[in-house]
Design an enzyme around this catalytic site. Structure first.
Site: not given
Lengths: 321, 321
Positions: A10, A15, A42, A123
């Site tokens: 990520g 973040t 990307k 989570k």
């Protein structure tokens, strides 16, 4: 000493980008990035490849081959809020690969599990999976970011970098809230993941603990502008949340309802339940990163607000939401 | 110094009786017992009244009036396994009454939440409710009791005090398990609840960490008898658990299916998943009561087994299951 090999998932998110910069600036780490097959082309990923970060391709939708994870001491997940459950396969593979520390995608406000926030509960399902695996972990929560905590100004001069929302005042505006500058998250993470004291612990980061009233006062004093606030009651909040839940039950793919639910559950938890406080974090068993690293100088909300008044702000999630 | 006022729910159960004796033996405490309206005339309750313990009547099925809880510093729940959810009203009232420490009914083996043990998950729902209330708490788990961990002997001389089951050997019998003598639970609790270090923490008690193989060796060596073991595989365990779940889904009031499920989930978690270990307890964030109280002398499994060989045992749950 050899560097700590870290795999970051990520890295192109808000973040994740902060974590990447925090680790890249610290000689202790050698960072690779994990990228889903569909994302390798990307531009944001190609830019990181061009900077020299090694790439590991992963398919999180199926059982993962653990062998690509074997070289890594630490795996950090900064996956998007909608994809929390895809960490289940990643954690299973990390356990099989012998990863020494798994940092799941926490990075939100302090909040107890069990029905307060759907995003938190998604989570917690991942955390429980980690616990069932006996996988070494560190959970890092960061409160709310400066970057989405300031109010727009009547003059409109912050509109370009303001993320969303009106100048709402929740309840009496007095609930204290832990805040962290988005850019500090990575610097905190670099400290936390090389610290044996944080293994199998929850840690929270913060620069300030401010109420909405205090934030409005900072904004008014520094800008010289007077801000009209739109009062929102608990009853109004609860009815907005109930409506979003209803819409989402009717159509679980309704992304606008999901966004509304997540946003308003944050507000309910932060501003009415007063969950996102230092006192509550300690009560819930978190370690305070400021206690662990007393020399760490976080960017305060006041300094952040001065920066953006000088035109040096950057809109979060630009082009992605 | 004035005594710590404690209210104990479930004082006539196995764990509750141990807690009552542990607190009653300690001058630091003044203990009252909470009794459901329907139980006030039971002989076991009358016996406690005769010993001078003040009684508070409670109705856990409805929202509780908090005022009877106001005098108490600490509330301890040792409610039966089938009634975990009735602690929700108790915790809400304790919060409203300003109780300084709530000790929910934990008192089981170490195990992560989220699908391993239904009984654990029922308790976790209560813990999450406590966390949502911001209610000060201490969670105390005790591993498995000596009193239900010893094997029956071929001679039959322990049959009168043996609780249940055959001489099964789960897997290869090597999984280590935390054990506590039932009588020590109360003595541990007396230490734990007057200790500021345990506030808002999970704590585990133990005397020994023994595998089934080690327990069988103790039993054979001390008794001089040879025990035939009945091997049980993981596949067999899983099929027994699946069957019990099926039966319980078909009829949620089927108490035999519920007992079978609870018992076998204990075995799966303890003997196959190896959840009930010191290492796992520390991993899950528990404090070790033996570290906190190094002078505490728990009854070891060997000493307990010597006692029962001398005819000094007592069958747990006698007359109640």
């Amino acid at each position: 000493m050899s560097k700590i090999k870290v795999l970051l998932l990520g890295a192109t998110g808000e973040t994740g980008a902060s974590v990447l910069e925090g680790l890249a600036a610290d000689d202790a780490f050698h960072v690779s990035i994990a990228v889903r097959h569909s994302s390798t082309d990307k531009p944001a990923v190609r830019a990181l490849v061009a900077r020299g970060f090694p790439v590991i391709e992963v398919d999180l939708n199926t059982k993962l081959d653990p062998s690509p994870l074997t070289p890594f001491n630490t795996v950090i997940s900064c996956i998007g809020p909608e994809a929390q459950q895809s960490q289940l396969n990643l954690a299973t593979a990390a356990k099989a690969a012998g990863v020494k520390r798994f940092v799941p995608c926490a990075f939100i406000t302090i909040c107890p599990p069990g029905g307060v926030m759907q995003l938190r509960d998604a989570k917690e399902e991942v955390y429980n999976h980690i616990f069932r695996l006996h996988l070494p972990y560190t959970i890092i929560d960061t409160g709310f970011w400066h970057q989405i905590s300031f109010p727009p100004l009547p003059s409109g001069r912050l509109d370009d970098i303001h993320f969303m929302g009106e100048n709402n005042l929740y309840g009496d505006g007095s609930a204290p809230n832990l805040l962290t500058d988005l850019r500090d998250i990575g610097r905190f993470v670099a400290r936390i993941i090389k610290d044996p004291r944080t293994l199998n612990k929850k840690v929270f980061t913060w620069s300030d603990e401010l109420s909405q009233n205090e934030i409005y006062a900072v904004a008014e004093n520094l800008s010289g502008e007077t801000i009209d606030k739109n009062p929102v009651s608990l009853a109004e909040m609860e009815s907005i949340v109930a409506k979003a839940k209803q819409d989402l039950d009717a159509d679980p793919t309704n992304i606008m309802a999901k966004m509304a639910l997540w946003t308003q559950e944050y507000n309910l938890s932060k501003c009415f339940r007063r969950d996102n406080t230092r006192k509550n974090a300690l009560y819930l068993g978190y370690l305070d990163a400021r206690d662990l690293y007393p020399d760490f100088q976080p960017v305060s909300f006041v300094d952040y607000f001065k920066e953006i008044l000088q035109g040096n702000g950057k809109k979060p999630y630009a082009g992605r939401w």
